[in-house]
Design a protein around this motif. Structure first.
Motif, short mmCIF file in Angstrom:
data_model
loop_
_atom_site.label_atom_id
_atom_site.label_comp_id
_atom_site.label_asym_id
_atom_site.label_seq_id
_atom_site.Cartn_x
_atom_site.Cartn_y
_atom_site.Cartn_z
N THR A 140 2.33 2.00 -3.38
CA THR A 140 1.38 2.72 -4.23
C THR A 140 1.45 4.22 -3.97
O THR A 140 1.46 5.04 -4.91
CB THR A 140 -0.06 2.21 -3.99
OG1 THR A 140 -0.11 0.81 -4.29
CG2 THR A 140 -1.05 2.95 -4.88
N LEU A 141 1.49 4.61 -2.69
CA LEU A 141 1.58 6.03 -2.35
C LEU A 141 2.92 6.62 -2.77
O LEU A 141 2.98 7.71 -3.35
CB LEU A 141 1.39 6.22 -0.84
CG LEU A 141 -0.03 6.17 -0.28
CD1 LEU A 141 0.01 6.43 1.22
CD2 LEU A 141 -0.92 7.18 -0.97
N ILE A 147 -6.10 -2.93 -5.21
CA ILE A 147 -5.11 -2.07 -5.86
C ILE A 147 -4.43 -2.82 -7.00
O ILE A 147 -4.24 -2.28 -8.09
CB ILE A 147 -4.06 -1.60 -4.83
CG1 ILE A 147 -4.71 -0.60 -3.86
CG2 ILE A 147 -2.85 -0.95 -5.51
CD1 ILE A 147 -3.83 -0.23 -2.69
N LEU A 150 0.83 -1.20 0.00
CA LEU A 150 0.00 0.00 0.00
C LEU A 150 0.87 1.25 0.00
O LEU A 150 0.59 2.23 -0.72
CB LEU A 150 -0.92 0.01 1.23
CG LEU A 150 -1.74 -1.26 1.51
CD1 LEU A 150 -2.59 -1.07 2.77
CD2 LEU A 150 -2.63 -1.59 0.32
N ARG A 197 -7.66 3.75 -6.14
CA ARG A 197 -6.51 3.12 -5.49
C ARG A 197 -6.13 3.86 -4.22
O ARG A 197 -5.74 3.24 -3.22
CB ARG A 197 -5.33 3.06 -6.46
CG ARG A 197 -5.43 1.89 -7.44
CD ARG A 197 -4.22 1.77 -8.32
NE ARG A 197 -4.26 2.74 -9.42
CZ ARG A 197 -3.25 2.95 -10.26
NH1 ARG A 197 -2.13 2.29 -10.11
NH2 ARG A 197 -3.37 3.81 -11.26
N VAL A 208 -5.92 2.34 -0.42
CA VAL A 208 -4.79 2.51 0.50
C VAL A 208 -5.29 2.93 1.87
O VAL A 208 -4.86 2.40 2.90
CB VAL A 208 -3.79 3.54 -0.05
CG1 VAL A 208 -2.74 3.90 1.00
CG2 VAL A 208 -3.09 3.00 -1.30
N SER A 259 -7.73 -4.82 0.38
CA SER A 259 -7.37 -3.54 -0.23
C SER A 259 -6.18 -3.70 -1.16
O SER A 259 -6.13 -3.10 -2.24
CB SER A 259 -7.07 -2.50 0.85
OG SER A 259 -5.97 -2.89 1.64
#
Length: 297
Positions: free
Chosen positions: A118-119, A286, A115, A133, A137, A282
């Protein structure tokens, strides 16, 4: 065959092979973690970290033999060392964490790492991440809070250690992505073990406890499982696309629960299981969104 090459075609058999390699990888990773947790009950954590990297590097050096020097040639030495330092930090936080909290709890909190990737891909890799997405997160972080339960009388500060490990591991994964376009996987693998072995060797004399025969054997096994699991991970991504094999990394929670029960008579409570399920859900969403975005390009 090299996974990740644009335009490469993978068959159904390739996908099955890649998934099998990833499932084996997760089993080996958690086996290493379970043995490391067992060692921390009798030996200082820095000594267990030393064993993980020293024996890992020793086995790699034996395998490569005269090719070791050539393998150390890199086009980005600073990034190789920086990436390796991140993994050492991850191992240190995680091993200190599992010495005090359940293996399944620590493993579930490590699922926060994808997660965070992704950020972090937004500022570091300049990738576009849509609102769905980002919302996923946020949901995943809520799952981590369910596991941690801050403010509850059962809240354990030690649980923040594997969460910290997830943070450093996320940055490590970003660095790995960048290095994959620069150096061969084997070069990156060698630097990972070498930097960890050198750093931990500076620390271990201050805490050293001479192991008995069983202790030496388990320490060797920790390094061996570390080396073999990294090799299996490379094979998984060579056999099939990352989008195919990555979701099966979540099988680690099953291994962690099994080893926690077999080795330490630990079973995660219902809140840990619920939080882990939220994080995994989650993460899978994603992955699903990223897979669709790639397919539409």
């Amino acid at each position: 065959m090299s996974g990740g090459v644009a335009g490469e075609v993978f068959s159904g058999q390739d996908a099955r092979r890649g998934i099998a390699w990833m499932l084996l990888t997760m089993g080996l990773f958690v086996t290493m973690d379970g043995l490391a947790k067992w060692l921390t009950q009798s030996y200082p954590v820095p000594q267990v970290i030393w064993a993980r990297y020293a024996f890992h590097f020793g086995l790699l050096a034996l395998f490569l033999n005269w090719r070791l020097i050539a393998t150390l040639r890199t086009r980005n030495l600073k990034l190789q060392i920086g990436r390796s330092l991140l993994l050492v930090a991850t191992t240190t936080l995680f091993f200190f964490g599992i010495s005090q909290v359940q293996l399944a709890t620590a493993s579930a909190l490590m699922f926060v790492a994808p997660l965070l990737v992704t950020l972090l891909s937004i500022p570091l890799l300049k990738e576009q991440v849509g609102p769905r997405r980002l919302a996923s997160v946020a949901v995943g972080f809520f799952g981590a809070l369910v596991i941690l339960r801050p403010g509850d009388e059962l809240f354990d500060l030690a649980a923040l250690l594997p969460l910290g490990a997830a943070c450093t591991y996320a940055v490590y994964q970003i660095a790995t992505r960048v290095l994959s376009a620069v150096d061969a996987p084997l070069t990156t693998l060698v630097y990972t073990a070498l930097v960890g072995a050198v750093l931990s060797s500076f620390v271990v004399p201050f805490v050293w406890q001479t192991p008995d025969l069983l202790g030496w054997g388990v320490m060797l096994a920790v390094g061996g499982f570390g080396a073999v699991s990294q090799f299996c991970l490379i094979k998984a991504f060579q056999a099939a696309p990352a989008s195919t094999v990555t979701p099966f990394g979540y099988s680690a929670i099953l291994w962690a629960t099994l080893y926690g029960w077999l080795l330490f008579a630990e079973l995660p409570d219902s809140w840990t299981l619920i939080g882990a399920a939220v994080i995994v859900a989650s993460g899978l969403y994603i992955w699903h969104r990223e897979h669709r975005v790639i397919a539409q390009r």
